[in-house]
Design a protein around this motif. Structure first.
Motif, PDB file in Angstrom:
ATOM      1  N   VAL A 116      20.365  -1.105  -0.259  1.00 26.82           N
ATOM      2  CA  VAL A 116      20.080  -1.655   0.830  1.00 26.82           C
ATOM      3  C   VAL A 116      20.621  -2.585  -0.338  1.00 26.82           C
ATOM      4  O   VAL A 116      20.583  -3.023  -2.050  1.00 26.82           O
ATOM      5  CB  VAL A 116      18.839  -2.313   0.585  1.00 26.82           C
ATOM      6  N   LYS A 173      11.742 -11.680  -0.017  1.00 27.67           N
ATOM      7  CA  LYS A 173      13.070 -12.430   0.606  1.00 27.67           C
ATOM      8  C   LYS A 173      12.781 -14.240   1.351  1.00 27.67           C
ATOM      9  O   LYS A 173      11.017 -13.898   1.774  1.00 27.67           O
ATOM     10  CB  LYS A 173      13.948 -11.872   1.834  1.00 27.67           C
ATOM     11  N   PHE A 210       9.238  -6.779   0.886  1.00 27.76           N
ATOM     12  CA  PHE A 210       9.564  -5.621   1.440  1.00 27.76           C
ATOM     13  C   PHE A 210       8.724  -4.286   0.573  1.00 27.76           C
ATOM     14  O   PHE A 210       9.446  -4.484  -0.610  1.00 27.76           O
ATOM     15  CB  PHE A 210      11.454  -5.341   1.320  1.00 27.76           C
ATOM     16  N   GLY A 247       8.660   1.383   3.460  1.00 24.82           N
ATOM     17  CA  GLY A 247       9.450   0.599   3.691  1.00 24.82           C
ATOM     18  C   GLY A 247       9.235  -0.473   5.207  1.00 24.82           C
ATOM     19  O   GLY A 247       9.588  -0.990   6.201  1.00 24.82           O
ATOM     20  N   ASN A 248       7.795  -0.858   4.548  1.00 20.29           N
ATOM     21  CA  ASN A 248       6.943  -1.780   5.885  1.00 20.29           C
ATOM     22  C   ASN A 248       7.573  -3.279   4.811  1.00 20.29           C
ATOM     23  O   ASN A 248       7.541  -3.229   3.854  1.00 20.29           O
ATOM     24  CB  ASN A 248       5.364  -1.673   5.465  1.00 20.29           C
ATOM     25  N   LYS A 249       6.975  -3.825   5.352  1.00 18.75           N
ATOM     26  CA  LYS A 249       7.891  -5.722   5.363  1.00 18.75           C
ATOM     27  C   LYS A 249       6.881  -6.215   5.563  1.00 18.75           C
ATOM     28  O   LYS A 249       5.534  -5.837   6.830  1.00 18.75           O
ATOM     29  CB  LYS A 249       8.899  -6.381   6.434  1.00 18.75           C
ATOM     30  N   TYR A 306      16.495 -14.907  -2.511  1.00 22.22           N
ATOM     31  CA  TYR A 306      16.163 -13.278  -2.723  1.00 22.22           C
ATOM     32  C   TYR A 306      15.396 -12.822  -4.714  1.00 22.22           C
ATOM     33  O   TYR A 306      15.755 -13.910  -5.184  1.00 22.22           O
ATOM     34  CB  TYR A 306      16.818 -12.178  -3.144  1.00 22.22           C
ATOM     35  N   TYR A 327      11.026  -6.113  -3.091  1.00 21.97           N
ATOM     36  CA  TYR A 327      12.584  -7.124  -3.182  1.00 21.97           C
ATOM     37  C   TYR A 327      11.291  -8.330  -1.880  1.00 21.97           C
ATOM     38  O   TYR A 327      11.134  -8.186  -1.282  1.00 21.97           O
ATOM     39  CB  TYR A 327      13.523  -7.381  -2.931  1.00 21.97           C
ATOM     40  N   GLU A 377       8.956 -12.720   2.485  1.00 20.31           N
ATOM     41  CA  GLU A 377       8.884 -11.162   3.107  1.00 20.31           C
ATOM     42  C   GLU A 377       8.682  -9.992   2.040  1.00 20.31           C
ATOM     43  O   GLU A 377       9.906 -10.217   1.322  1.00 20.31           O
ATOM     44  CB  GLU A 377       9.760 -12.197   4.282  1.00 20.31           C
TER      45      GLU A 377
END
Length: 233
Positions: free
Chosen positions: A215, A149, A158, A162-164, A189, A147, A156
Motif C-alpha cells: 500500500v 485514516k 486498516f 485486510g478488514n477496515k 494518516y 494504519y 478508519e
C-alpha cells in the motif's frame, strides 16, 4: 469542557468536583456527578463529553465496564482510584492518567494538565481500540492495526487481516493515545512504522510511504524531512 465524575464516595466526589471547577474555570461548560456504574453508562450514552473522571470500584461494581465503553468514545478518561494494582491494565484501555487515592490538588492538576497539553508520555501502553457494532463493542488489538485514516471526527482502522473498521475517536485523539511506533505522516494518516518499507519520491516533489503490504500512502511535504531522519537513516 464537558466533564462527568463517576464516584460513589460523596466526600471524594465533592472534592474532585471542586478541584475540577477550580482548574478549568470558565472553560467548563458542563459538570455532572453520578455515583453508580449504571448512571455513568446511561449519562455517557446520552451526552457528548470531553472528560470522564472514574473510580474503578463503584459500590462493588467494576469501573472497567465504563472503560470498555470509553475506548470507543471520543472523550478522555482519568482514573481516580485506590486500586493501584489496576493501573497498568487501565492504561491498556487508553486512559490519560491514573491518580491513586489518596491524592492532593497538585496530583489531580497534573492529570488535568495532560488533557490540555495533549501529553501522551505515559499512555503509550494502550492495547485496544474499540469499534461499535450492532449489539455491542468489539475490542481491536492495536498490534493488529497497520494504519489509520482520518475521516472527519471519525477514523478508519486498516487491519492486518485486510478488514477496515470505523472508529469514533479522531485522528488527533488517536495520535495522542497510540504508542510512539505510530507516526503522523500526513494530515490524514497515522502509520505503524514497523510496517513501513520505504519512501518513494516522484516528480513534482510528491512523497509516498510504501508499506510492507504494498500500500502507498501520501507523506505531507512538511513531514517528509523529519520522517526520513527519524525512520530511514
Amino acid at each position: 469542557m464537558r466533564v462527568l465524575i463517576i464516584e460513589d464516595e460523596a466526600r471524594i466526589a465533592k472534592r474532585v468536583e471542586r478541584m475540577t471547577k477550580d482548574f478549568f474555570g470558565n472553560t467548563l461548560q458542563t459538570l455532572k456527578v453520578v455515583d453508580s456504574l449504571h448512571q455513568g453508562l446511561e449519562y455517557i450514552n446520552g451526552k457528548n463529553l470531553d472528560l470522564v473522571l472514574l473510580d474503578l470500584n463503584l459500590n462493588g461494581a467494576d469501573g472497567f465496564e465504563i472503560l470498555k465503553t470509553a475506548v470507543s468514545e471520543p472523550f478522555d478518561t482519568i482514573i481516580v482510584s485506590a486500586q493501584k494494582e489496576q493501573a497498568l491494565t487501565a492504561f491498556e484501555y487508553g486512559v490519560i492518567d491514573f491518580v491513586p487515592k489518596p491524592f492532593n490538588r497538585e496530583r489531580l492538576d497534573y492529570a488535568f494538565q495532560r488533557i490540555v497539553s495533549n501529553d501522551k508520555s505515559s499512555v503509550n501502553g494502550i492495547r485496544f481500540l474499540a469499534v461499535k457494532k450492532r449489539g455491542g463493542i468489539d475490542l481491536m488489538k492495536v498490534e493488529d492495526v497497520i494504519y489509520i485514516k482520518g475521516a472527519g471526527v471519525y477514523t478508519e482502522l486498516f487491519l492486518e487481516n485486510g478488514n477496515k473498521e470505523l472508529h469514533d475517536k479522531s485522528l488527533e485523539k488517536l495520535e495522542q493515545l497510540l504508542p510512539d511506533s505510530f507516526e503522523r505522516i500526513h494530515k490524514s494518516y497515522l502509520v505503524k512504522m514497523t510496517e513501513a518499507n520505504k519512501i518513494i519520491i516522484s516528480s513534482g516533489s510528491k512523497y509516498e510511504l510504501e508499506l510492507a503490504n504494498g500500500v502507498l500512502l501520501p507523506i505531507g511535504r512538511t513531514r517528509y524531512k523529519e520522517l526520513k531522519e527519524k525512520w530511514f537513516q
